[in-house]
Design a protein around this motif. Structure first.
Motif, PDB file in Angstrom:
ATOM      1  N   ILE A  42       0.835  -1.204   0.000  1.00  0.00           N
ATOM      2  CA  ILE A  42       0.000   0.000   0.000  1.00  0.00           C
ATOM      3  C   ILE A  42       0.871   1.256   0.000  1.00  0.00           C
ATOM      4  CG2 ILE A  42      -1.634   1.348   1.384  1.00  0.00           C
ATOM      5  CD1 ILE A  42      -2.823  -1.345   2.305  1.00  0.00           C
ATOM      6  N   GLU A  43       1.991   1.209   0.709  1.00  0.00           N
ATOM      7  CA  GLU A  43       2.914   2.341   0.777  1.00  0.00           C
ATOM      8  C   GLU A  43       3.762   2.484  -0.491  1.00  0.00           C
ATOM      9  OE1 GLU A  43       3.500   4.772   2.891  1.00  0.00           O
ATOM     10  OE2 GLU A  43       2.057   4.177   4.439  1.00  0.00           O
ATOM     11  N   GLU A  44       3.603   1.550  -1.421  1.00  0.00           N
ATOM     12  CA  GLU A  44       4.376   1.540  -2.660  1.00  0.00           C
ATOM     13  C   GLU A  44       5.881   1.500  -2.375  1.00  0.00           C
ATOM     14  OE1 GLU A  44       3.014   4.881  -4.955  1.00  0.00           O
ATOM     15  OE2 GLU A  44       1.145   3.861  -5.522  1.00  0.00           O
ATOM     16  N   ALA A  45       6.238   0.651  -1.415  1.00  0.00           N
ATOM     17  CA  ALA A  45       7.646   0.489  -1.043  1.00  0.00           C
ATOM     18  C   ALA A  45       8.383  -0.333  -2.094  1.00  0.00           C
ATOM     19  CB  ALA A  45       7.754  -0.186   0.316  1.00  0.00           C
ATOM     20  N   ASP A  46       9.669  -0.125  -2.151  1.00  0.00           N
ATOM     21  CA  ASP A  46      10.543  -0.919  -3.010  1.00  0.00           C
ATOM     22  C   ASP A  46      11.301  -1.971  -2.219  1.00  0.00           C
ATOM     23  OD1 ASP A  46      10.123   0.790  -5.434  1.00  0.00           O
ATOM     24  OD2 ASP A  46      11.045   2.293  -4.123  1.00  0.00           O
ATOM     25  N   ALA A  47      11.389  -1.768  -0.910  1.00  0.00           N
ATOM     26  CA  ALA A  47      12.116  -2.699  -0.052  1.00  0.00           C
ATOM     27  C   ALA A  47      11.499  -2.698   1.336  1.00  0.00           C
ATOM     28  CB  ALA A  47      13.595  -2.318   0.038  1.00  0.00           C
ATOM     29  N   VAL A  48      11.598  -3.848   1.993  1.00  0.00           N
ATOM     30  CA  VAL A  48      11.162  -3.999   3.376  1.00  0.00           C
ATOM     31  C   VAL A  48      12.383  -4.432   4.179  1.00  0.00           C
ATOM     32  CG1 VAL A  48       9.636  -5.233   4.954  1.00  0.00           C
ATOM     33  CG2 VAL A  48       8.841  -4.655   2.648  1.00  0.00           C
ATOM     34  N   LEU A  49      12.617  -3.755   5.288  1.00  0.00           N
ATOM     35  CA  LEU A  49      13.747  -4.062   6.177  1.00  0.00           C
ATOM     36  C   LEU A  49      13.194  -4.444   7.538  1.00  0.00           C
ATOM     37  CD1 LEU A  49      16.760  -4.038   7.052  1.00  0.00           C
ATOM     38  CD2 LEU A  49      16.500  -1.580   7.482  1.00  0.00           C
ATOM     39  N   VAL A  50      13.542  -5.649   8.012  1.00  0.00           N
ATOM     40  CA  VAL A  50      12.983  -6.148   9.263  1.00  0.00           C
ATOM     41  C   VAL A  50      14.065  -6.749  10.151  1.00  0.00           C
ATOM     42  CG1 VAL A  50      10.724  -6.657   8.249  1.00  0.00           C
ATOM     43  CG2 VAL A  50      12.498  -8.438   8.286  1.00  0.00           C
ATOM     44  N   HIS A  51      13.671  -7.001  11.402  1.00  0.00           N
ATOM     45  CA  HIS A  51      14.512  -7.704  12.361  1.00  0.00           C
ATOM     46  C   HIS A  51      14.274  -9.214  12.285  1.00  0.00           C
ATOM     47  CE1 HIS A  51      16.807  -8.561  15.897  1.00  0.00           C
ATOM     48  NE2 HIS A  51      15.765  -8.791  16.672  1.00  0.00           N
ATOM     49  N   HIS A  52      13.025  -9.596  12.150  1.00  0.00           N
ATOM     50  CA  HIS A  52      12.656 -11.014  12.038  1.00  0.00           C
ATOM     51  C   HIS A  52      12.239 -11.310  10.605  1.00  0.00           C
ATOM     52  CE1 HIS A  52      11.368 -10.373  16.472  1.00  0.00           C
ATOM     53  NE2 HIS A  52      12.598 -10.859  16.448  1.00  0.00           N
ATOM     54  N   GLY A  53      13.130 -11.962   9.871  1.00  0.00           N
ATOM     55  CA  GLY A  53      12.837 -12.330   8.498  1.00  0.00           C
ATOM     56  C   GLY A  53      12.452 -13.792   8.387  1.00  0.00           C
ATOM     57  N   TYR A  54      13.001 -14.470   7.372  1.00  0.00           N
ATOM     58  CA  TYR A  54      12.616 -15.849   7.066  1.00  0.00           C
ATOM     59  C   TYR A  54      13.819 -16.791   7.118  1.00  0.00           C
ATOM     60  CZ  TYR A  54       8.632 -13.351   4.968  1.00  0.00           C
ATOM     61  OH  TYR A  54       7.560 -12.536   4.738  1.00  0.00           O
ATOM     62  N   PHE A  55      13.518 -18.075   6.824  1.00  0.00           N
ATOM     63  CA  PHE A  55      14.525 -19.113   6.606  1.00  0.00           C
ATOM     64  C   PHE A  55      15.353 -19.400   7.868  1.00  0.00           C
ATOM     65  CE2 PHE A  55      14.206 -16.477   2.652  1.00  0.00           C
ATOM     66  CZ  PHE A  55      13.287 -17.287   2.010  1.00  0.00           C
ATOM     67  N   GLY A 114       1.398 -22.870   2.365  1.00  0.00           N
ATOM     68  CA  GLY A 114       0.649 -22.178   3.395  1.00  0.00           C
ATOM     69  C   GLY A 114       1.107 -20.745   3.605  1.00  0.00           C
ATOM     70  N   MET A 115       1.345 -20.411   4.858  1.00  0.00           N
ATOM     71  CA  MET A 115       1.715 -19.049   5.226  1.00  0.00           C
ATOM     72  C   MET A 115       2.999 -18.596   4.528  1.00  0.00           C
ATOM     73  SD  MET A 115       2.265 -17.582   9.087  1.00  0.00           S
ATOM     74  CE  MET A 115       3.842 -18.411   9.346  1.00  0.00           C
ATOM     75  N   LYS A 116       3.989 -19.481   4.456  1.00  0.00           N
ATOM     76  CA  LYS A 116       5.250 -19.128   3.813  1.00  0.00           C
ATOM     77  C   LYS A 116       5.038 -18.838   2.323  1.00  0.00           C
ATOM     78  CE  LYS A 116       9.100 -21.274   4.845  1.00  0.00           C
ATOM     79  NZ  LYS A 116      10.174 -22.314   4.912  1.00  0.00           N
ATOM     80  N   LYS A 117       4.232 -19.663   1.656  1.00  0.00           N
ATOM     81  CA  LYS A 117       3.935 -19.454   0.243  1.00  0.00           C
ATOM     82  C   LYS A 117       3.268 -18.104   0.021  1.00  0.00           C
ATOM     83  CE  LYS A 117       0.774 -20.231  -3.362  1.00  0.00           C
ATOM     84  NZ  LYS A 117      -0.672 -19.986  -3.540  1.00  0.00           N
ATOM     85  N   GLN A 118       2.302 -17.758   0.867  1.00  0.00           N
ATOM     86  CA  GLN A 118       1.582 -16.492   0.722  1.00  0.00           C
ATOM     87  C   GLN A 118       2.515 -15.294   0.898  1.00  0.00           C
ATOM     88  OE1 GLN A 118      -1.600 -15.948  -0.214  1.00  0.00           O
ATOM     89  NE2 GLN A 118      -1.115 -13.754  -0.176  1.00  0.00           N
ATOM     90  N   ARG A 119       3.381 -15.367   1.889  1.00  0.00           N
ATOM     91  CA  ARG A 119       4.314 -14.259   2.125  1.00  0.00           C
ATOM     92  C   ARG A 119       5.272 -14.079   0.950  1.00  0.00           C
ATOM     93  NH1 ARG A 119       6.259 -15.142   8.423  1.00  0.00           N
ATOM     94  NH2 ARG A 119       4.338 -14.402   9.441  1.00  0.00           N
ATOM     95  N   LEU A 120       5.869 -15.179   0.516  1.00  0.00           N
ATOM     96  CA  LEU A 120       6.813 -15.099  -0.598  1.00  0.00           C
ATOM     97  C   LEU A 120       6.102 -14.676  -1.877  1.00  0.00           C
ATOM     98  CD1 LEU A 120       8.987 -18.272   0.096  1.00  0.00           C
ATOM     99  CD2 LEU A 120       9.641 -15.882   0.426  1.00  0.00           C
ATOM    100  N   GLN A 121       4.894 -15.131  -2.065  1.00  0.00           N
ATOM    101  CA  GLN A 121       4.128 -14.750  -3.251  1.00  0.00           C
ATOM    102  C   GLN A 121       3.885 -13.242  -3.271  1.00  0.00           C
ATOM    103  OE1 GLN A 121      -0.071 -16.143  -3.681  1.00  0.00           O
ATOM    104  NE2 GLN A 121       0.740 -17.192  -5.487  1.00  0.00           N
ATOM    105  N   THR A 122       3.591 -12.664  -2.126  1.00  0.00           N
ATOM    106  CA  THR A 122       3.383 -11.218  -2.052  1.00  0.00           C
ATOM    107  C   THR A 122       4.652 -10.469  -2.429  1.00  0.00           C
ATOM    108  OG1 THR A 122       1.720 -11.492  -0.316  1.00  0.00           O
ATOM    109  CG2 THR A 122       2.728  -9.314  -0.528  1.00  0.00           C
ATOM    110  N   LEU A 123       5.778 -10.897  -1.889  1.00  0.00           N
ATOM    111  CA  LEU A 123       7.050 -10.243  -2.205  1.00  0.00           C
ATOM    112  C   LEU A 123       7.371 -10.347  -3.689  1.00  0.00           C
ATOM    113  CD1 LEU A 123       9.077 -11.516   0.863  1.00  0.00           C
ATOM    114  CD2 LEU A 123       8.664  -9.102   0.353  1.00  0.00           C
ATOM    115  N   LEU A 124       7.230 -11.530  -4.253  1.00  0.00           N
ATOM    116  CA  LEU A 124       7.612 -11.751  -5.643  1.00  0.00           C
ATOM    117  C   LEU A 124       6.635 -11.081  -6.607  1.00  0.00           C
ATOM    118  CD1 LEU A 124       8.700 -15.478  -5.300  1.00  0.00           C
ATOM    119  CD2 LEU A 124      10.195 -13.494  -5.544  1.00  0.00           C
TER     120      LEU A 124
END
Length: 249
Positions: free
Chosen positions: A55-68, A78-88
């Motif tokens: 929604i913010e039209e960001a180009d990058a997300v920076l977090v403390h708790h990521g994946y993998f 499931g949840m992992k697929k949905q998250r990665l699908q959103t990013l990609l």
């Protein structure tokens, strides 16, 4: 704008992830578009944060708790697929720094929380230096310190100890760091503060006399990623938006 690879190089140089034996890969976890104009920061790369970044039209997300994370199920479903699908789908870059973001001496979670609480740092907590040891500007009762913590992090701190006892020296480590209370007690401080608490932590605090404050994993780890995001904005002239997805734990 800032190129993706230049942002990765700058963050790696700032946070030195190679200095830590971590539980997840630090740095660029999911590759997106090459040019970065706006970065969204948050504590955890949950679906709600990703949706807000879109929604913010960001180009990058920076977090403390990521994946993998180590020992997690590697299957993308499931949840992992949905998250990665959103990013990609939205060509979003995901940068994540775990221990390096806890430990940075100026912009890290522990340094930022200590600054906001008005604590002066006197040394590291334990041999690994993930936590910090310091002192208040002047002694205060445990109740007064609990109220200070609540004012700073915006949630009530769980306190183990006598409320009218006076405290001055404090060790702290954000997040799931309740196990470091033994190191804190061995260093002779009056109190220890972390994010989470476990059942054995209560007994250790009661039986050794050290005051213990649990102020929330999420609540204590909101500050480092904000500081690094603002550093990126100030250094490279990109836009930075911090989005706090509330978490009561």
């Amino acid at each position: 704008m800032l190129k993706r690879d230049d942002m990765l190089h700058a963050l790696d140089e700032l946070l030195a992830p190679g200095s830590y034996r971590d539980y997840c890969p630090n740095g660029l976890q999911v590759e997106g578009r090459e040019q970065i104009r706006r970065v969204v920061t948050g504590v955890t790369a949950c679906q709600a944060l990703l949706d807000a970044a879109v929604i913010e039209e960001a180009d990058a997300v920076l977090v403390h708790h990521g994946y993998f994370w180590k020992n997690e199920d590697a299957r993308v479903r499931g949840m992992k697929k949905q998250r990665l699908q959103t990013l990609l789908r939205h060509d979003l870059n995901l940068f994540a720094y775990h221990l390096p973001l806890d430990c940075h001496p100026r912009l890290g979670n522990n340094a930022e929380l200590g600054r906001r609480l008005g604590l002066s740092v006197t040394g590291p907590l334990g041999d690994d230096g993930i936590g910090l040891v310091g002192r208040l500007p002047e002694p205060m009762t445990a109740l007064e310190f609990a109220r200070l913590v609540e004012d700073v992090v915006g949630r009530e701190a769980l306190h183990i100890g006598e409320t009218e006892d006076e405290i001055e020296t404090i060790a702290w480590c954000t997040g799931a760091a309740q196990g470091f209370i033994e190191q804190a007690q061995a260093q002779g401080v009056d109190a220890y503060l972390s994010g989470e608490i476990s059942e054995p932590t209560v007994h250790f605090a009661r039986e050794t006399g050290i005051h213990y404050f649990a102020a929330g994993h999420h609540a204590t780890e909101r500050y480092g990623v904000q500081a690094v995001g603002q550093w990126l904005a100030d250094t490279f002239g990109i836009e930075h938006v911090f989005i706090d997805i509330d978490n009561p734990v």
